[in-house]
Design an enzyme around this catalytic site. Structure first.
Site, PDB file in Angstrom:
ATOM      1  N   HIS A  40      12.237  13.864  34.511  1.00 37.17           N
ATOM      2  CA  HIS A  40      12.802  12.565  34.130  1.00 37.17           C
ATOM      3  C   HIS A  40      12.836  12.403  32.619  1.00 37.17           C
ATOM      4  O   HIS A  40      13.790  11.900  32.052  1.00 37.17           O
ATOM      5  CB  HIS A  40      11.998  11.427  34.761  1.00 37.17           C
ATOM      6  CG  HIS A  40      12.467  11.073  36.131  1.00 37.17           C
ATOM      7  ND1 HIS A  40      12.140  11.802  37.241  1.00 37.17           N
ATOM      8  CD2 HIS A  40      13.271  10.068  36.566  1.00 37.17           C
ATOM      9  CE1 HIS A  40      12.710  11.264  38.303  1.00 37.17           C
ATOM     10  NE2 HIS A  40      13.401  10.202  37.924  1.00 37.17           N
ATOM     11  N   LYS A 106       7.051   6.927  46.848  1.00 36.08           N
ATOM     12  CA  LYS A 106       6.112   6.091  47.585  1.00 36.08           C
ATOM     13  C   LYS A 106       5.514   5.058  46.641  1.00 36.08           C
ATOM     14  O   LYS A 106       5.364   5.323  45.442  1.00 36.08           O
ATOM     15  CB  LYS A 106       5.021   6.921  48.254  1.00 36.08           C
ATOM     16  CG  LYS A 106       4.051   7.578  47.284  1.00 36.08           C
ATOM     17  CD  LYS A 106       2.925   8.258  48.024  1.00 36.08           C
ATOM     18  CE  LYS A 106       2.042   9.084  47.112  1.00 36.08           C
ATOM     19  NZ  LYS A 106       0.879   8.377  46.577  1.00 36.08           N
TER      20      LYS A 106
END
Lengths: 193, 280
Positions: A40, A106
């Site tokens: 990222h 999650k």
């Protein structure tokens, strides 16, 4: 809650996204991309430097995951979601500039990320954490497409079949964690009373 | 005096980490099955189904239970009459970890430096705690522990005036705040007392008590039950999606502490509670 499943096929369109609601159980099919913290950081580096990204993420789904190595005869090892909120600062930028339509991870996201989901029409899905051997069965192929040097954190293109996820944040501002807990939760004060 | 070759320790460590990563302890499976029957929400039921199916697949197909094969945590109780022979004990332990992870397609999750973030590519170093105990036995407990739940750990240095109610509130609020991140349903280890570094050690060690066995201290046993019940009314549920099972077990260890202090530490463990023990 009515327990129905919806099959989705990548790449996702805005029309697909508009039909999804927090709590929907989804079976994903097609290609998804893995990326974790370091990937990222590198991807948003292109945006910061005003350079084109090395991959077309239009309509894509990003899976926050770093698999175990494939043992002989397997396409990949165990694979499951990592904590999503760590990606939030980067993810908001990616949503704005790349046309990503889905993220799988999650745990709760920040309010800023949830707002970005509404603004850029993107869904946050949760896969069950800690069931990585089961999720392995839904991966049909795996190929490293970026950042081989990152090992488990490299960007992989995964071909998935009926990969099970649940919609957590939809584009209408709803959040499954909030909705799901409301029914069961007592406040700390009430518990101690 | 009893001699134990470090190579024997190395072999044991290797075997324990391999077993732990592929086979969920029987008592953990058992407590999950029990909890699954109590859940009413269809989402929570589906998550329990996936967790139990995952344990089957991991064992049968030799796939790691979780992609996060964890940091290698090792607790060794060394009988004081033991002499280790044939080399350096810590090196042998690390070699056992290295072999377990490299030879079994387990994920390497350790970086050599907190800032450079370069992976050591063999999951070492292990984090080893040695305790010297009377006798000539060596007890080894290993626990591969994932990063998601570890990041939820808490330590608070209370004033003694906080008392037991302050401690309870802190524990409940910490679990509430952790939400879905530590992969509930949880196992919670709590260390109360000791010092700034000792309370977290106790919290970790508390997790190692065999699941399903009661706390030998009756007052801690009742506190464990009370906290478990309280945590399970927070409503977080499996994977944070709502439900009546947020924790599967609460384990507490306590220690004496300074007249000015009341340290409390929480160690979160995910539902994939992988631990193995051997006595040499």
């Amino acid at each position: 809650m009515v327990w129905t499943t919806i099959r989705l096929y990548t790449p996702l369109s805005d029309a697909d996204i508009e039909t999804l609601h927090a709590g929907d159980r989804i079976l994903l099919n097609g290609n998804i991309y893995t990326a974790r913290d370091e990937a990222h950081k590198r991807l948003t580096g292109y945006i910061d430097n005003k350079k084109p990204l090395p991959l077309d993420f239009n309509g894509a789904i990003i899976f926050y995951a770093g698999p175990t190595p494939a043992s002989p005869g397997k396409v990949i090892g165990s694979i499951g979601p990592t904590t999503a909120v760590r990606m939030d600062p980067y993810a908001i930028k990616l949503l704005e500039y790349t046309g990503i339509k889905g993220m799988i991870g999650k745990g709760e996201r920040s309010q800023e990320l949830r707002d970005a989901c509404k603004l850029y029409k993107c869904i946050y899905f949760a896969a069950t954490g800690g069931v990585a051997a089961l999720l392995n069965r839904h991966i049909k192929s795996s190929e490293i497409v970026l950042y081989d040097d990152l090992g488990t954190e490299a960007v992989r293109r995964l071909e998935v079949a009926d990969f099970p996820v649940i919609v957590v944040n939809d584009i209408y501002g709803r959040d499954l964690y909030e909705i799901g807990r409301k029914k069961f939760s007592k406040s700390v004060e009430d518990i101690l009373a | 005096m009893r001699e134990i070759p470090v190579e024997e320790v190395q072999d044991k460590i290797e075997k324990l980490f391999v077993m732990a990563n592929f086979e969920l302890p029987e008592e953990v499976v058992h407590i999950i099955i029990k909890a699954a029957h109590l859940e009413t929400s269809p989402t929570a039921k589906e998550i329990f189904r996936q967790i139990l199916k995952n344990a089957e697949i991991a064992r049968d197909e030799k796939l790691p239970l979780c992609q996060d094969c964890g940091v290698a945590l090792i607790f060794m109780e060394i009988g004081q009459d033991i002499v280790f022979t044939g080399g350096d004990l810590s090196s042998a332990v690390n070699e056992g970890v290295r072999r377990a992870y490299k030879n079994n397609y387990l994920r390497f999750s350790i970086v050599e430096d907190p800032f450079s973030r370069v992976n050591t590519k063999n999951n070492t170093p292990a984090f080893i705690h040695y305790e010297i105990v009377p006798g000539n036995e060596l007890r080894i407990i290993i626990m591969p522990k994932g990063g998601g739940c570890e990041n939820m750990s808490q330590l608070r240095m209370f004033s003694p005036s906080a008392g037991i109610n302050g401690v309870k509130k802190f524990i409940l609020e910490s679990v509430k705040q952790s939400g879905a991140n530590p992969c509930p349903p949880l196992f919670l280890g709590i260390g109360i007392g000791g010092t700034f570094e000792y309370a977290p050690y106790l919290a970790k060690k508390a997790l190692l008590r065999k699941i399903g066995t009661p706390n030998p201290d009756p007052s801690l046993d009742s506190l464990e039950r009370e906290l478990l019940e309280g945590i399970n009314t927070l409503g977080i549920g499996p994977q944070g999606m709502g439900g009546s099972i947020t924790a599967l077990a609460v384990h507490i260890l306590k220690a004496p502490c300074h007249i000015a202090s009341l340290p409390v530490a929480l160690s979160f463990q995910c539902h994939s509670h992988r631990y193995k023990e051997v006595i040499i």
